[in-house]
Design a protein around this motif. Structure first.
Motif, short mmCIF file in Angstrom:
data_model
loop_
_atom_site.label_atom_id
_atom_site.label_comp_id
_atom_site.label_asym_id
_atom_site.label_seq_id
_atom_site.Cartn_x
_atom_site.Cartn_y
_atom_site.Cartn_z
N ARG A 119 0.85 -1.20 0.00
CA ARG A 119 0.00 0.00 0.00
C ARG A 119 0.88 1.25 0.00
O ARG A 119 2.06 1.18 0.27
CB ARG A 119 -0.96 0.00 1.18
CG ARG A 119 -0.31 0.08 2.54
CD ARG A 119 -1.36 0.09 3.63
NE ARG A 119 -1.38 1.39 4.28
CZ ARG A 119 -1.59 1.55 5.58
NH1 ARG A 119 -1.84 0.54 6.35
NH2 ARG A 119 -1.58 2.75 6.09
N ILE A 120 0.28 2.37 -0.29
CA ILE A 120 0.99 3.64 -0.30
C ILE A 120 0.77 4.30 1.06
O ILE A 120 -0.37 4.49 1.47
CB ILE A 120 0.50 4.56 -1.43
CG1 ILE A 120 0.66 3.88 -2.78
CG2 ILE A 120 1.22 5.91 -1.39
CD1 ILE A 120 2.09 3.60 -3.17
N ARG A 121 1.86 4.63 1.74
CA ARG A 121 1.78 5.30 3.05
C ARG A 121 1.81 6.80 2.84
O ARG A 121 2.62 7.31 2.06
CB ARG A 121 2.95 4.89 3.94
CG ARG A 121 3.09 3.39 4.18
CD ARG A 121 1.93 2.77 4.94
NE ARG A 121 1.67 3.36 6.23
CZ ARG A 121 2.10 2.89 7.40
NH1 ARG A 121 2.84 1.81 7.44
NH2 ARG A 121 1.77 3.49 8.53
N LEU A 122 0.97 7.52 3.55
CA LEU A 122 0.94 8.97 3.56
C LEU A 122 1.11 9.39 5.01
O LEU A 122 0.21 9.20 5.83
CB LEU A 122 -0.37 9.49 2.98
CG LEU A 122 -0.54 10.99 2.87
CD1 LEU A 122 0.56 11.59 2.00
CD2 LEU A 122 -1.90 11.32 2.29
N ILE A 123 2.27 9.94 5.34
CA ILE A 123 2.68 10.17 6.72
C ILE A 123 3.00 11.64 6.95
O ILE A 123 3.73 12.25 6.15
CB ILE A 123 3.94 9.32 7.05
CG1 ILE A 123 3.70 7.83 6.79
CG2 ILE A 123 4.44 9.58 8.46
CD1 ILE A 123 2.64 7.22 7.66
N ARG A 124 2.48 12.22 8.02
CA ARG A 124 2.86 13.57 8.44
C ARG A 124 3.84 13.45 9.60
O ARG A 124 3.56 12.78 10.59
CB ARG A 124 1.63 14.36 8.86
CG ARG A 124 1.93 15.62 9.63
CD ARG A 124 1.74 16.97 8.97
NE ARG A 124 1.20 17.05 7.65
CZ ARG A 124 -0.08 17.31 7.35
NH1 ARG A 124 -0.96 17.48 8.29
NH2 ARG A 124 -0.45 17.41 6.11
N ALA B 164 7.89 5.17 18.69
CA ALA B 164 8.02 5.51 17.27
C ALA B 164 6.71 6.06 16.72
O ALA B 164 6.72 6.98 15.89
CB ALA B 164 8.46 4.29 16.48
N GLN B 165 5.58 5.55 17.17
CA GLN B 165 4.29 6.00 16.66
C GLN B 165 3.96 7.43 17.06
O GLN B 165 3.10 8.06 16.46
CB GLN B 165 3.18 5.05 17.13
CG GLN B 165 3.27 3.70 16.46
CD GLN B 165 2.34 2.67 17.08
OE1 GLN B 165 1.78 2.88 18.13
NE2 GLN B 165 2.18 1.55 16.39
N THR B 166 4.65 7.98 18.05
CA THR B 166 4.43 9.37 18.44
C THR B 166 5.15 10.34 17.50
O THR B 166 4.93 11.54 17.58
CB THR B 166 4.89 9.64 19.89
OG1 THR B 166 6.31 9.47 19.97
CG2 THR B 166 4.19 8.72 20.87
N LEU B 167 6.00 9.83 16.61
CA LEU B 167 6.75 10.67 15.70
C LEU B 167 5.96 11.06 14.46
O LEU B 167 6.38 11.95 13.72
CB LEU B 167 8.04 9.97 15.26
CG LEU B 167 9.04 9.59 16.36
CD1 LEU B 167 10.22 8.86 15.75
CD2 LEU B 167 9.47 10.82 17.12
N TYR B 168 4.83 10.39 14.19
CA TYR B 168 4.12 10.64 12.94
C TYR B 168 2.61 10.46 13.10
O TYR B 168 2.13 9.89 14.07
CB TYR B 168 4.62 9.71 11.83
CG TYR B 168 4.38 8.24 12.10
CD1 TYR B 168 3.21 7.63 11.68
CD2 TYR B 168 5.33 7.47 12.76
CE1 TYR B 168 2.99 6.28 11.91
CE2 TYR B 168 5.12 6.13 12.99
CZ TYR B 168 3.95 5.54 12.57
OH TYR B 168 3.72 4.21 12.81
N LEU B 169 1.90 10.96 12.09
CA LEU B 169 0.46 10.78 11.98
C LEU B 169 0.21 10.11 10.64
O LEU B 169 0.66 10.62 9.60
CB LEU B 169 -0.25 12.14 12.04
CG LEU B 169 -1.75 12.13 11.79
CD1 LEU B 169 -2.49 11.35 12.87
CD2 LEU B 169 -2.27 13.55 11.72
N ASP B 170 -0.47 8.97 10.65
CA ASP B 170 -0.79 8.25 9.41
C ASP B 170 -2.02 8.90 8.82
O ASP B 170 -3.13 8.77 9.34
CB ASP B 170 -1.03 6.77 9.72
CG ASP B 170 -1.10 5.92 8.47
OD1 ASP B 170 -1.25 6.48 7.36
OD2 ASP B 170 -0.99 4.69 8.60
N LEU B 171 -1.85 9.63 7.71
CA LEU B 171 -2.95 10.37 7.11
C LEU B 171 -3.89 9.49 6.29
O LEU B 171 -4.97 9.93 5.92
CB LEU B 171 -2.39 11.49 6.22
CG LEU B 171 -1.56 12.54 6.95
CD1 LEU B 171 -0.93 13.51 5.95
CD2 LEU B 171 -2.39 13.28 7.97
#
Length: 104
Positions: A62-67, A81-88
């Motif tokens: 799948r294509i990941r879109l990460i902020r 590690a999950q606190t470093l990004y938001l999965d859009l």
């Protein structure tokens, strides 16, 4: 005067955020042109990223879109590690609405 934005190397951030098992693998993906930073393809593992940047890349079919939310300081456990990004583009929870349409 505005303080400079905290940044980190792209390959290091992808590794710290646990998207890749090692930095060399992250470097290979970047060099192959598979990573987009703010919509632009980047070929340099040393490109700087920081909070507010958006990354797009293929992973696991799948294509990941990460902020990017934070640069981090180490490669810690997955919960850190999950606190470093938001999965859009996170998959929607199937259990909440099920197959019921909002009009029913």
């Amino acid at each position: 005067m505005v303080a400079p934005r905290a940044t980190i190397r792209l390959d290091k951030w992808l590794w710290q955020a646990r998207f890749f098992k090692s930095r060399p693998i992250a470097c290979e993906e970047i060099a192959a042109g598979n990573i987009r930073l703010n919509g632009q393809r980047t070929l340099k593992p040393g490109h700087s990223v920081g909070a507010g940047d958006t990354l797009t890349f293929p992973q696991g079919g799948r294509i990941r879109l990460i902020r990017v939310l934070a640069v981090g300081t180490r490669r810690g456990p997955a919960t850190e590690a999950q606190t470093l990004y938001l999965d859009l583009d996170a998959p929607k929870d199937q259990g909440l609405a099920g197959d019921v349409s909002p009009l029913e």
